[in-house]
Design a protein around this motif. Structure first.
Motif, PDB file in Angstrom:
ATOM      1  N   GLU A  41      -7.205  27.007 -17.197  1.00  0.00           N
ATOM      2  CA  GLU A  41      -5.751  27.099 -17.256  1.00  0.00           C
ATOM      3  C   GLU A  41      -5.091  27.056 -15.878  1.00  0.00           C
ATOM      4  O   GLU A  41      -3.918  26.721 -15.756  1.00  0.00           O
ATOM      5  N   TYR A  42      -5.830  27.399 -14.844  1.00  0.00           N
ATOM      6  CA  TYR A  42      -5.287  27.423 -13.475  1.00  0.00           C
ATOM      7  C   TYR A  42      -6.172  26.573 -12.576  1.00  0.00           C
ATOM      8  O   TYR A  42      -7.376  26.462 -12.817  1.00  0.00           O
ATOM      9  N   PRO A  43      -5.507  25.961 -11.550  1.00  0.00           N
ATOM     10  CA  PRO A  43      -4.113  26.097 -11.108  1.00  0.00           C
ATOM     11  C   PRO A  43      -3.137  25.428 -12.069  1.00  0.00           C
ATOM     12  O   PRO A  43      -3.522  24.586 -12.875  1.00  0.00           O
ATOM     13  N   TYR A 100      -7.036  20.914  -1.435  1.00  0.00           N
ATOM     14  CA  TYR A 100      -6.839  22.289  -0.975  1.00  0.00           C
ATOM     15  C   TYR A 100      -8.135  23.060  -1.133  1.00  0.00           C
ATOM     16  O   TYR A 100      -9.100  22.600  -1.759  1.00  0.00           O
ATOM     17  N   HIS A 101      -8.181  24.246  -0.542  1.00  0.00           N
ATOM     18  CA  HIS A 101      -9.307  25.154  -0.720  1.00  0.00           C
ATOM     19  C   HIS A 101      -8.786  26.583  -0.743  1.00  0.00           C
ATOM     20  O   HIS A 101      -7.616  26.846  -0.488  1.00  0.00           O
ATOM     21  N   VAL A 102      -9.684  27.517  -1.050  1.00  0.00           N
ATOM     22  CA  VAL A 102      -9.338  28.928  -1.147  1.00  0.00           C
ATOM     23  C   VAL A 102     -10.056  29.680  -0.031  1.00  0.00           C
ATOM     24  O   VAL A 102     -11.243  29.445   0.222  1.00  0.00           O
ATOM     25  N   ASN A 103      -9.320  30.554   0.648  1.00  0.00           N
ATOM     26  CA  ASN A 103      -9.904  31.399   1.688  1.00  0.00           C
ATOM     27  C   ASN A 103     -10.015  32.824   1.147  1.00  0.00           C
ATOM     28  O   ASN A 103      -9.002  33.457   0.834  1.00  0.00           O
ATOM     29  N   VAL A 104     -11.252  33.315   1.008  1.00  0.00           N
ATOM     30  CA  VAL A 104     -11.513  34.671   0.513  1.00  0.00           C
ATOM     31  C   VAL A 104     -12.163  35.483   1.629  1.00  0.00           C
ATOM     32  O   VAL A 104     -13.277  35.168   2.056  1.00  0.00           O
ATOM     33  N   PRO A 112     -12.538  27.552  -8.473  1.00  0.00           N
ATOM     34  CA  PRO A 112     -13.412  27.289  -9.622  1.00  0.00           C
ATOM     35  C   PRO A 112     -12.692  26.669 -10.806  1.00  0.00           C
ATOM     36  O   PRO A 112     -13.337  26.170 -11.734  1.00  0.00           O
ATOM     37  N   GLY A 113     -11.350  26.651 -10.799  1.00  0.00           N
ATOM     38  CA  GLY A 113     -10.611  26.034 -11.893  1.00  0.00           C
ATOM     39  C   GLY A 113     -10.329  24.569 -11.706  1.00  0.00           C
ATOM     40  O   GLY A 113      -9.941  23.882 -12.658  1.00  0.00           O
ATOM     41  N   ALA A 114     -10.507  24.051 -10.492  1.00  0.00           N
ATOM     42  CA  ALA A 114     -10.108  22.676 -10.184  1.00  0.00           C
ATOM     43  C   ALA A 114     -11.317  21.769  -9.982  1.00  0.00           C
ATOM     44  O   ALA A 114     -12.390  22.214  -9.556  1.00  0.00           O
ATOM     45  N   TRP A 123     -16.244  18.390   0.060  1.00  0.00           N
ATOM     46  CA  TRP A 123     -15.726  18.357  -1.298  1.00  0.00           C
ATOM     47  C   TRP A 123     -14.667  19.436  -1.431  1.00  0.00           C
ATOM     48  O   TRP A 123     -14.965  20.625  -1.353  1.00  0.00           O
ATOM     49  N   GLU A 124     -13.409  19.013  -1.603  1.00  0.00           N
ATOM     50  CA  GLU A 124     -12.272  19.912  -1.678  1.00  0.00           C
ATOM     51  C   GLU A 124     -11.767  19.999  -3.124  1.00  0.00           C
ATOM     52  O   GLU A 124     -11.969  19.088  -3.937  1.00  0.00           O
ATOM     53  N   SER A 125     -11.077  21.077  -3.436  1.00  0.00           N
ATOM     54  CA  SER A 125     -10.374  21.163  -4.706  1.00  0.00           C
ATOM     55  C   SER A 125      -9.192  20.194  -4.690  1.00  0.00           C
ATOM     56  O   SER A 125      -8.647  19.878  -3.629  1.00  0.00           O
TER      57      SER A 125
END
Length: 370
Positions: A41-43, A100-104, A112-114, A123-125
């Motif tokens: 469902e996301y993004p 885009y990517h996620v910074n944690v 993980p949704g894209a 390999w990017e989202s």
């Protein structure tokens, strides 16, 4: 060559995928992005171009998404009592596709949704902001061509190299027909999958052919040997290695294994961003190979560049309206004044991004091989 590389770097530095508009009331009509993995469902994106993200990371102290603030740090997500991080971009983004990517907690991860797409040398989202003109690359009930992987011998690199070849609808049904060829290059940090996956080049062609707006032709997409050049090392880029692969190895292989019209008049080269820089270098070095040139956010030609290109049929130069449109228009004005068949195209409301290049290919294709 050094001047062309500096121009390319300047173009990259001008990039902004974020549409700098005043804050507005956000409409709550969010829907899953078309680039999401199945069932995710996301993004989500809304009708205004905002994006909303949801990351499950209950043990994290900080989560940020790289999109959203036009190079100012992305979008900070907030954690709810269930340990789920949520956030919406501070403003709308340009229409079309974005990496885009996620910074944690300081680490870089994919959403993980894209779905993932090769860009930025990894390999990017990917996320898709619905565009007002998205019909031209939509999947429609029309005859479809094929995109097939080939592995061609490359003695200069001592291996076999990969390319993808688009054959138009009817290619396999009419074995006596021969076709022109467009050699189409990706940008820095991307690879030979980009024009099909991110750019939808095959769907653009299928739709144009179905509408009778372009003659059918093959498109060949191969790796431009650019990713080995690290950021900051572009001054050391040498075109001769890729030029050898393209001109001396790939083109003969394609002409031998596909039904092409194997001459300069029926051969074109185009590229986006650094692929445009490669296109300019190779077409200037090898004027006898191609007769149609196209730079998509990839610099310009001057009349002096092309003074010895007597058999040149078309020069096409494009960019987004948020890039350097004045330079593109001036270049084409000068080329026209010098007697060249030159065409400019400016993608309204976009920057150094795939919506600019999708639109550019859509404008370019009908002009080729006429």
């Amino acid at each position: 060559m050094k001047h062309q590389i500096l121009v390319f770097v300047a173009i990259l530095l001008c990039y902004s995928g974020f549409s700098q508009k005043p804050q507005q009331e956000i409409k709550e009509d969010f829907k899953p992005s078309s680039k999401n993995q199945p069932g995710q469902e996301y993004p989500q994106v809304n009708s205004q171009g905002y994006a909303r993200f949801r990351i499950v990371a209950p043990a994290a102290d900080s989560v940020r998404v790289s999109l959203g603030l036009g190079g100012q740090g992305g979008t900070k997500l907030e954690k709810n009592e269930e340990g789920v991080w949520m956030g919406t971009t501070a403003g709308p983004m340009d229409e079309g596709f974005h990496y885009y990517h996620v910074n944690v907690d300081g680490g870089t991860f994919n959403d993980p949704g894209a779905k993932n797409y090769y860009g930025s040398v990894r390999w990017e989202s990917g996320i898709e902001i619905p565009a007002s003109d998205q019909e031209f690359y939509a999947l429609k009930n029309v005859p479809h061509g094929r995109v097939q992987q080939i592995l061609f011998p490359s003695p200069s690199t001592n291996t076999s190299r990969r390319a993808f070849v688009y054959t138009p609808p009817g290619y396999h049904e009419h074995p006596d027909k021969k076709y022109p060829v467009l050699y189409l290059q990706h940008g820095w940090g991307e690879d030979e999958t980009a024009w099909s996956n991110q750019g939808h080049a095959n769907l653009i062609m299928d739709n144009l052919i179905a509408e009778g707006k372009t003659a059918p032709f093959l498109i060949v997409m191969t790796y431009g040997m650019t990713n080995e050049i690290k950021w900051g090392g572009l001054k050391d880029f040498d075109i001769k290695y890729f030029q050898t692969v393209l001109v001396d190895e790939l083109i003969p292989y394609v002409d031998q294994n596909f039904r092409t019209i194997a001459d300069e008049e029926h051969r074109a080269m185009a590229g986006l961003s650094m692929g445009g820089m490669e296109t300019k270098m190779i077409t200037l070095n090898k004027p006898e190979v191609f007769s149609h040139y196209a730079l998509l956010s990839g610099g310009t030609y001057s009349p002096e560049d092309l003074q010895n290109h007597k058999d040149l049929k078309l020069v096409f130069i494009s960019c987004g309206s948020k890039e350097r449109p004045e330079a593109v228009k001036k270049s084409v004005e000068d080329l026209k004044a010098a007697g060249f068949n030159a065409v400019s195209y400016i993608s309204e409301g976009t920057a150094h991004e795939f919506q600019t290049w999708r639109r550019s290919l859509h404008e370019l294709a009908p002009l080729l091989f006429n």
